[in-house]
Design a protein around this motif. Structure first.
Motif, short mmCIF file in Angstrom:
data_model
loop_
_atom_site.label_atom_id
_atom_site.label_comp_id
_atom_site.label_asym_id
_atom_site.label_seq_id
_atom_site.Cartn_x
_atom_site.Cartn_y
_atom_site.Cartn_z
N LEU A 198 12.64 12.33 17.08
CA LEU A 198 11.23 12.33 16.72
C LEU A 198 11.02 12.58 15.23
O LEU A 198 10.09 12.05 14.64
CB LEU A 198 10.47 13.36 17.56
N MET A 199 11.88 13.37 14.62
CA MET A 199 11.77 13.57 13.17
C MET A 199 12.01 12.24 12.46
O MET A 199 11.27 11.88 11.55
CB MET A 199 12.79 14.60 12.71
N TRP A 200 13.03 11.50 12.88
CA TRP A 200 13.30 10.22 12.26
C TRP A 200 12.19 9.22 12.55
O TRP A 200 11.86 8.38 11.72
CB TRP A 200 14.66 9.68 12.71
N CYS A 201 11.61 9.33 13.72
CA CYS A 201 10.48 8.48 14.06
C CYS A 201 9.32 8.71 13.10
O CYS A 201 8.74 7.77 12.56
CB CYS A 201 10.08 8.77 15.50
N ILE A 202 8.99 9.96 12.87
CA ILE A 202 7.88 10.30 11.98
C ILE A 202 8.19 9.87 10.55
O ILE A 202 7.32 9.32 9.85
CB ILE A 202 7.59 11.81 12.06
N ILE A 203 9.41 10.06 10.11
CA ILE A 203 9.78 9.66 8.75
C ILE A 203 9.74 8.14 8.60
O ILE A 203 9.28 7.62 7.57
CB ILE A 203 11.15 10.25 8.38
N LEU A 204 10.17 7.40 9.60
CA LEU A 204 10.12 5.94 9.53
C LEU A 204 8.69 5.42 9.52
O LEU A 204 8.37 4.45 8.82
CB LEU A 204 10.91 5.31 10.67
N VAL A 205 7.79 6.05 10.28
CA VAL A 205 6.38 5.66 10.24
C VAL A 205 5.80 5.96 8.86
O VAL A 205 5.06 5.16 8.29
CB VAL A 205 5.57 6.36 11.35
N TYR A 206 6.17 7.11 8.31
CA TYR A 206 5.72 7.46 6.96
C TYR A 206 6.21 6.42 5.95
O TYR A 206 5.44 5.96 5.11
CB TYR A 206 6.24 8.85 6.58
N LEU A 207 7.49 6.04 6.03
CA LEU A 207 8.02 5.04 5.11
C LEU A 207 7.34 3.68 5.29
O LEU A 207 7.12 2.97 4.31
CB LEU A 207 9.53 4.91 5.29
N SER A 208 7.00 3.33 6.52
CA SER A 208 6.27 2.09 6.76
C SER A 208 4.90 2.11 6.10
O SER A 208 4.49 1.14 5.44
CB SER A 208 6.09 1.85 8.26
N LEU A 209 4.20 3.23 6.25
CA LEU A 209 2.90 3.37 5.59
C LEU A 209 3.05 3.33 4.08
O LEU A 209 2.24 2.72 3.37
CB LEU A 209 2.23 4.68 6.02
N TRP A 210 4.07 3.97 3.58
CA TRP A 210 4.29 4.01 2.14
C TRP A 210 4.60 2.62 1.59
O TRP A 210 4.07 2.22 0.56
CB TRP A 210 5.42 5.00 1.83
N LEU A 211 5.46 1.87 2.28
CA LEU A 211 5.76 0.50 1.86
C LEU A 211 4.50 -0.38 1.87
O LEU A 211 4.28 -1.18 0.95
CB LEU A 211 6.83 -0.12 2.76
N ALA A 212 3.70 -0.24 2.92
CA ALA A 212 2.46 -1.02 3.00
C ALA A 212 1.52 -0.65 1.86
O ALA A 212 0.93 -1.53 1.21
CB ALA A 212 1.79 -0.79 4.35
N LYS A 213 1.39 0.63 1.58
CA LYS A 213 0.48 1.06 0.52
C LYS A 213 0.97 0.61 -0.84
O LYS A 213 0.19 0.13 -1.67
CB LYS A 213 0.34 2.58 0.56
N ILE A 214 2.27 0.73 -1.09
CA ILE A 214 2.83 0.31 -2.37
C ILE A 214 2.65 -1.20 -2.56
O ILE A 214 2.31 -1.66 -3.66
CB ILE A 214 4.32 0.70 -2.48
N SER A 215 2.86 -1.98 -1.49
CA SER A 215 2.70 -3.43 -1.63
C SER A 215 1.24 -3.80 -1.90
O SER A 215 0.97 -4.73 -2.67
CB SER A 215 3.23 -4.16 -0.41
N ILE A 216 0.29 -3.09 -1.31
CA ILE A 216 -1.13 -3.35 -1.59
C ILE A 216 -1.45 -2.98 -3.04
O ILE A 216 -2.14 -3.72 -3.75
CB ILE A 216 -2.04 -2.57 -0.61
N ILE A 217 -0.97 -1.82 -3.49
CA ILE A 217 -1.25 -1.39 -4.86
C ILE A 217 -0.65 -2.36 -5.88
O ILE A 217 -1.29 -2.74 -6.85
CB ILE A 217 -0.72 0.05 -5.08
N LEU A 218 0.59 -2.80 -5.64
CA LEU A 218 1.22 -3.75 -6.56
C LEU A 218 0.50 -5.09 -6.57
O LEU A 218 0.33 -5.71 -7.62
CB LEU A 218 2.69 -3.94 -6.20
N LYS A 219 0.06 -5.54 -5.39
CA LYS A 219 -0.69 -6.80 -5.31
C LYS A 219 -2.03 -6.67 -6.01
O LYS A 219 -2.49 -7.57 -6.69
CB LYS A 219 -0.88 -7.19 -3.85
N TRP A 220 -2.67 -5.52 -5.85
CA TRP A 220 -3.97 -5.27 -6.46
C TRP A 220 -3.86 -5.21 -7.99
O TRP A 220 -4.73 -5.70 -8.69
CB TRP A 220 -4.52 -3.96 -5.89
N LYS A 221 -2.79 -4.64 -8.50
CA LYS A 221 -2.61 -4.56 -9.97
C LYS A 221 -2.30 -5.92 -10.57
O LYS A 221 -2.62 -6.16 -11.72
CB LYS A 221 -1.49 -3.56 -10.30
N ARG A 222 -1.66 -6.82 -9.81
CA ARG A 222 -1.37 -8.15 -10.32
C ARG A 222 -2.64 -8.99 -10.48
O ARG A 222 -2.68 -9.88 -11.28
CB ARG A 222 -0.39 -8.87 -9.40
N LEU A 223 -3.63 -8.71 -9.63
CA LEU A 223 -4.88 -9.49 -9.70
C LEU A 223 -5.70 -8.96 -10.81
O LEU A 223 -6.12 -9.28 -11.74
CB LEU A 223 -5.65 -9.37 -8.40
#
Length: 160
Positions: free
Chosen positions: A135-160
Motif C-alpha cells: 500500500l505504501m508503494w501504491c500511494i507513492i505510485l499514485v503520487y508519481l502519476s499525479l506529479w507526472l500529469a501536473k508537470i506535463s500540463i505545466i510544461l505544455k502551458w509554458k510552451r503556449l
C-alpha cells in the motif's frame, strides 16, 4: 473484529519503530507535499486541470500523513484515479507519458486489490507480502502519476 482475528498479528512484527522512523516519515511527507504544491502557493492563475490534480493529491496526502488510513486506501484513491484517468483520456500528450501513468495506475489498482489475505494460500504468505509494503508503494505510485500529469500540463502551458 468480525473475522475472529485481526488483520495483523502483532507478535509477527519484529522491527521496533524508533524515533528516526517517525522523523523520516514526517520529513518525507513534508517533502512530498511541498514538491507537489510548490506552484499552488506561488502561482495564483492556474489551469482548471491542475486544480483537479491538486485536489486529487490532497487525498493522496491524506493517506501519506495518516498511517492508519491504509484500511481505506482504495476508497481514498478513487478520486485521484478518476482525475488521472480523465487526464489520460482528454489531454494531448506524448504516448510515453500516457503509458507510464497508465502503468502506474494499473499497478496501484492491482496492489490495492491484492492486499487481502484471501489471495494467498496461507497467512504466512500474506505476511511476507505485507513486508514489501504494497500500500505504501501504491500511494507513492499514485503520487508519481499525479506529479507526472501536473508537470506535463505545466510544461505544455509554458510552451503556449
Amino acid at each position: 473484529r468480525h473475522e475472529g482475528y485481526g488483520v495483523f498479528s502483532y507478535e509477527c512484527i519484529t522491527k521496533v519503530l524508533t524515533a528516526i522512523v517517525y522523523y523520516s516519515w514526517a520529513l518525507s511527507c513534508f517533502a512530498f507535499f511541498s514538491v507537489f504544491f510548490f506552484d499552488t502557493f506561488f502561482v495564483k492563475d492556474k489551469d482548471v486541470k491542475i486544480t483537479y490534480l491538486d485536489y486529487s493529491c490532497l487525498f493522496v496526502c491524506g493517506l501519506l500523513f495518516n498511517p492508519l488510513a491504509y484500511l481505506n486506501a482504495l476508497i481514498f484513491l478513487i478520486v485521484p484515479y478518476f482525475f488521472i484517468l480523465r487526464y489520460l483520456f482528454y489531454s494531448q500528450m506524448s504516448r510515453i507519458i500516457v503509458f507510464v501513468i497508465g502503468l502506474f495506475i494499473f499497478l496501484t489498482f492491482i496492489l490495492c486489490i491484492v492486499d487481502n489475505k484471501i489471495f494467498f494460500k496461507d497467512i504466512n504468505q500474506f505476511y511476507t507480502f505485507l513486508e514489501y509494503k504494497p500500500l505504501m508503494w501504491c500511494i507513492i505510485l499514485v503520487y508519481l502519476s499525479l506529479w507526472l500529469a501536473k508537470i506535463s500540463i505545466i510544461l505544455k502551458w509554458k510552451r503556449l
